[in-house]
Design a protein around this motif. Structure first.
Motif, PDB file in Angstrom:
ATOM      1  N   LEU A  10       0.846  -1.197   0.000  1.00 42.38           N
ATOM      2  CA  LEU A  10       0.000   0.000   0.000  1.00 42.38           C
ATOM      3  C   LEU A  10       0.881   1.246   0.000  1.00 42.38           C
ATOM      4  O   LEU A  10       1.801   1.356   0.818  1.00 42.38           O
ATOM      5  CB  LEU A  10      -0.900  -0.007   1.236  1.00 42.38           C
ATOM      6  CG  LEU A  10      -1.709   1.267   1.502  1.00 42.38           C
ATOM      7  CD1 LEU A  10      -2.714   1.511   0.380  1.00 42.38           C
ATOM      8  CD2 LEU A  10      -2.407   1.170   2.857  1.00 42.38           C
ATOM      9  N   VAL A  11       0.586   2.152  -0.904  1.00 44.47           N
ATOM     10  CA  VAL A  11       1.358   3.386  -0.990  1.00 44.47           C
ATOM     11  C   VAL A  11       0.396   4.531  -1.287  1.00 44.47           C
ATOM     12  O   VAL A  11      -0.641   4.324  -1.943  1.00 44.47           O
ATOM     13  CB  VAL A  11       2.463   3.275  -2.060  1.00 44.47           C
ATOM     14  CG1 VAL A  11       1.874   3.075  -3.444  1.00 44.47           C
ATOM     15  CG2 VAL A  11       3.395   4.469  -2.027  1.00 44.47           C
ATOM     16  N   GLN A  12       0.721   5.709  -0.811  1.00 47.12           N
ATOM     17  CA  GLN A  12      -0.111   6.885  -1.090  1.00 47.12           C
ATOM     18  C   GLN A  12       0.154   7.397  -2.494  1.00 47.12           C
ATOM     19  O   GLN A  12       1.244   7.192  -3.041  1.00 47.12           O
ATOM     20  CB  GLN A  12       0.192   7.980  -0.076  1.00 47.12           C
ATOM     21  CG  GLN A  12      -0.257   7.661   1.347  1.00 47.12           C
ATOM     22  CD  GLN A  12      -0.063   8.828   2.295  1.00 47.12           C
ATOM     23  OE1 GLN A  12       0.703   9.744   2.032  1.00 47.12           O
ATOM     24  NE2 GLN A  12      -0.770   8.798   3.416  1.00 47.12           N
ATOM     25  N   PRO A  13      -0.813   8.068  -3.081  1.00 48.74           N
ATOM     26  CA  PRO A  13      -0.565   8.701  -4.384  1.00 48.74           C
ATOM     27  C   PRO A  13       0.662   9.596  -4.324  1.00 48.74           C
ATOM     28  O   PRO A  13       0.871  10.331  -3.358  1.00 48.74           O
ATOM     29  CB  PRO A  13      -1.839   9.515  -4.622  1.00 48.74           C
ATOM     30  CG  PRO A  13      -2.891   8.783  -3.863  1.00 48.74           C
ATOM     31  CD  PRO A  13      -2.202   8.266  -2.619  1.00 48.74           C
ATOM     32  N   GLY A  14       1.491   9.503  -5.355  1.00 47.63           N
ATOM     33  CA  GLY A  14       2.736  10.250  -5.398  1.00 47.63           C
ATOM     34  C   GLY A  14       3.907   9.500  -4.810  1.00 47.63           C
ATOM     35  O   GLY A  14       5.059   9.931  -4.955  1.00 47.63           O
ATOM     36  N   GLY A  15       3.644   8.381  -4.160  1.00 44.33           N
ATOM     37  CA  GLY A  15       4.696   7.598  -3.548  1.00 44.33           C
ATOM     38  C   GLY A  15       5.403   6.673  -4.512  1.00 44.33           C
ATOM     39  O   GLY A  15       5.133   6.678  -5.722  1.00 44.33           O
ATOM     40  N   SER A  16       6.312   5.874  -3.960  1.00 44.63           N
ATOM     41  CA  SER A  16       7.136   4.973  -4.769  1.00 44.63           C
ATOM     42  C   SER A  16       7.131   3.565  -4.191  1.00 44.63           C
ATOM     43  O   SER A  16       6.960   3.372  -2.986  1.00 44.63           O
ATOM     44  CB  SER A  16       8.588   5.479  -4.810  1.00 44.63           C
ATOM     45  OG  SER A  16       8.676   6.745  -5.418  1.00 44.63           O
ATOM     46  N   LEU A  17       7.329   2.615  -5.072  1.00 45.84           N
ATOM     47  CA  LEU A  17       7.541   1.218  -4.702  1.00 45.84           C
ATOM     48  C   LEU A  17       8.553   0.631  -5.656  1.00 45.84           C
ATOM     49  O   LEU A  17       8.637   1.046  -6.819  1.00 45.84           O
ATOM     50  CB  LEU A  17       6.242   0.406  -4.808  1.00 45.84           C
ATOM     51  CG  LEU A  17       5.221   0.455  -3.675  1.00 45.84           C
ATOM     52  CD1 LEU A  17       3.990  -0.365  -4.071  1.00 45.84           C
ATOM     53  CD2 LEU A  17       5.789  -0.028  -2.368  1.00 45.84           C
ATOM     54  N   ARG A  18       9.295  -0.364  -5.189  1.00 47.75           N
ATOM     55  CA  ARG A  18      10.170  -1.115  -6.080  1.00 47.75           C
ATOM     56  C   ARG A  18       9.762  -2.584  -6.025  1.00 47.75           C
ATOM     57  O   ARG A  18       9.811  -3.213  -4.967  1.00 47.75           O
ATOM     58  CB  ARG A  18      11.637  -0.980  -5.695  1.00 47.75           C
ATOM     59  CG  ARG A  18      12.561  -1.598  -6.740  1.00 47.75           C
ATOM     60  CD  ARG A  18      14.028  -1.434  -6.423  1.00 47.75           C
ATOM     61  NE  ARG A  18      14.481  -2.365  -5.398  1.00 47.75           N
ATOM     62  CZ  ARG A  18      15.752  -2.710  -5.221  1.00 47.75           C
ATOM     63  NH1 ARG A  18      16.700  -2.186  -5.988  1.00 47.75           N
ATOM     64  NH2 ARG A  18      16.083  -3.548  -4.263  1.00 47.75           N
ATOM     65  N   LEU A  19       9.356  -3.086  -7.159  1.00 52.86           N
ATOM     66  CA  LEU A  19       9.020  -4.497  -7.279  1.00 52.86           C
ATOM     67  C   LEU A  19      10.267  -5.284  -7.692  1.00 52.86           C
ATOM     68  O   LEU A  19      11.090  -4.785  -8.457  1.00 52.86           O
ATOM     69  CB  LEU A  19       7.921  -4.706  -8.316  1.00 52.86           C
ATOM     70  CG  LEU A  19       6.634  -3.918  -8.106  1.00 52.86           C
ATOM     71  CD1 LEU A  19       5.615  -4.313  -9.178  1.00 52.86           C
ATOM     72  CD2 LEU A  19       6.070  -4.096  -6.723  1.00 52.86           C
ATOM     73  N   SER A  20      10.367  -6.492  -7.177  1.00 50.48           N
ATOM     74  CA  SER A  20      11.472  -7.384  -7.528  1.00 50.48           C
ATOM     75  C   SER A  20      10.923  -8.657  -8.161  1.00 50.48           C
ATOM     76  O   SER A  20       9.849  -9.139  -7.779  1.00 50.48           O
ATOM     77  CB  SER A  20      12.284  -7.753  -6.292  1.00 50.48           C
ATOM     78  OG  SER A  20      12.847  -6.609  -5.688  1.00 50.48           O
ATOM     79  N   CYS A  21      11.668  -9.185  -9.089  1.00 46.37           N
ATOM     80  CA  CYS A  21      11.322 -10.450  -9.745  1.00 46.37           C
ATOM     81  C   CYS A  21      12.576 -11.314  -9.725  1.00 46.37           C
ATOM     82  O   CYS A  21      13.517 -11.040 -10.475  1.00 46.37           O
ATOM     83  CB  CYS A  21      10.847 -10.193 -11.163  1.00 46.37           C
ATOM     84  SG  CYS A  21      10.531 -11.692 -12.136  1.00 46.37           S
ATOM     85  N   THR A  22      12.587 -12.317  -8.875  1.00 48.87           N
ATOM     86  CA  THR A  22      13.747 -13.186  -8.755  1.00 48.87           C
ATOM     87  C   THR A  22      13.522 -14.462  -9.550  1.00 48.87           C
ATOM     88  O   THR A  22      12.525 -15.163  -9.342  1.00 48.87           O
ATOM     89  CB  THR A  22      14.029 -13.523  -7.284  1.00 48.87           C
ATOM     90  OG1 THR A  22      14.246 -12.307  -6.572  1.00 48.87           O
ATOM     91  CG2 THR A  22      15.257 -14.411  -7.150  1.00 48.87           C
ATOM     92  N   ALA A  23      14.428 -14.720 -10.458  1.00 47.22           N
ATOM     93  CA  ALA A  23      14.322 -15.881 -11.330  1.00 47.22           C
ATOM     94  C   ALA A  23      15.117 -17.052 -10.778  1.00 47.22           C
ATOM     95  O   ALA A  23      16.161 -16.869 -10.142  1.00 47.22           O
ATOM     96  CB  ALA A  23      14.825 -15.521 -12.728  1.00 47.22           C
ATOM     97  N   SER A  24      14.621 -18.242 -11.007  1.00 48.01           N
ATOM     98  CA  SER A  24      15.358 -19.453 -10.643  1.00 48.01           C
ATOM     99  C   SER A  24      15.102 -20.520 -11.700  1.00 48.01           C
ATOM    100  O   SER A  24      14.074 -20.505 -12.376  1.00 48.01           O
ATOM    101  CB  SER A  24      14.942 -19.966  -9.256  1.00 48.01           C
ATOM    102  OG  SER A  24      13.566 -20.254  -9.217  1.00 48.01           O
ATOM    103  N   GLY A  25      16.081 -21.387 -11.860  1.00 51.57           N
ATOM    104  CA  GLY A  25      15.943 -22.460 -12.839  1.00 51.57           C
ATOM    105  C   GLY A  25      16.382 -22.062 -14.241  1.00 51.57           C
ATOM    106  O   GLY A  25      16.361 -22.884 -15.152  1.00 51.57           O
ATOM    107  N   PHE A  26      16.751 -20.807 -14.424  1.00 54.50           N
ATOM    108  CA  PHE A  26      17.268 -20.342 -15.707  1.00 54.50           C
ATOM    109  C   PHE A  26      18.041 -19.054 -15.459  1.00 54.50           C
ATOM    110  O   PHE A  26      17.927 -18.426 -14.397  1.00 54.50           O
ATOM    111  CB  PHE A  26      16.144 -20.119 -16.722  1.00 54.50           C
ATOM    112  CG  PHE A  26      15.291 -18.904 -16.449  1.00 54.50           C
ATOM    113  CD1 PHE A  26      14.298 -18.937 -15.478  1.00 54.50           C
ATOM    114  CD2 PHE A  26      15.469 -17.733 -17.165  1.00 54.50           C
ATOM    115  CE1 PHE A  26      13.515 -17.839 -15.224  1.00 54.50           C
ATOM    116  CE2 PHE A  26      14.694 -16.625 -16.918  1.00 54.50           C
ATOM    117  CZ  PHE A  26      13.713 -16.673 -15.941  1.00 54.50           C
ATOM    118  N   THR A  27      18.830 -18.653 -16.447  1.00 54.18           N
ATOM    119  CA  THR A  27      19.626 -17.435 -16.346  1.00 54.18           C
ATOM    120  C   THR A  27      18.862 -16.305 -17.017  1.00 54.18           C
ATOM    121  O   THR A  27      18.729 -16.263 -18.242  1.00 54.18           O
ATOM    122  CB  THR A  27      20.993 -17.635 -17.003  1.00 54.18           C
ATOM    123  OG1 THR A  27      21.641 -18.763 -16.397  1.00 54.18           O
ATOM    124  CG2 THR A  27      21.853 -16.399 -16.819  1.00 54.18           C
ATOM    125  N   SER A  28      18.352 -15.386 -16.207  1.00 47.64           N
ATOM    126  CA  SER A  28      17.443 -14.364 -16.729  1.00 47.64           C
ATOM    127  C   SER A  28      18.109 -13.415 -17.713  1.00 47.64           C
ATOM    128  O   SER A  28      17.448 -12.857 -18.587  1.00 47.64           O
ATOM    129  CB  SER A  28      16.825 -13.574 -15.578  1.00 47.64           C
ATOM    130  OG  SER A  28      17.819 -12.912 -14.835  1.00 47.64           O
TER     131      SER A  28
END
Length: 132
Positions: A10-28
């Motif tokens: 949950l973030v307020q309007p104007g705020g920031s978030l960083r999403l992460s996507c961690t891969a496994s089983g292959f070389t991204s």
């Protein structure tokens, strides 16, 4: 092959978030990786995509200038930095592996987009809520 998306919240309007996507089983780093989002009752829409080997990433017009996609190959992880968030950015966000090394961008009616059908492996999704 697995992709694990995280970082939503949950973030307020104007705020920031960083999403992460961690891969496994292959070389991204050898694949194009995309971020998509999905609103309730709607199809997934491409938000950003980064090709293997670098080059200019793709961004949907709705997020251009606010979102940044990046990679940390040593961690086999892809990030989506989201700044200046708006209520309309609230959705479930998914990361996905492309079938090949290059993001393919389609054009129709003056709009550009990536197609979910070009991606063969998907993370479980992370929920982003933008609300005051």
């Amino acid at each position: 092959v697995q992709l694990q998306a995280s970082g939503g919240g949950l973030v307020q309007p104007g705020g920031s978030l960083r999403l992460s996507c961690t891969a496994s089983g292959f070389t991204s780093e050898y694949y194009a990786i995309g971020w998509f989002r999905q609103y309730p009752g709607k199809e997934r829409e491409g938000v950003a995509c980064t090709s293997s080997g670098g080059g200019s990433p793709y961004y949907a017009d709705s997020v251009k200038g606010r979102f940044t996609i990046s990679r940390d190959n040593a961690k086999n992880t892809i990030y989506l930095q989201m700044n200046s968030l708006k209520p309309e950015d609230a959705a479930v966000y998914y990361c996905a592996r492309d079938k090949g090394p290059t993001c393919f961008v389609y054009y129709s009616g003056g709009n550009s987009y990536t197609d979910a059908g070009d991606f063969d492996s998907w993370g479980q999704g992370t929920l982003v809520t933008v609300s005051s």
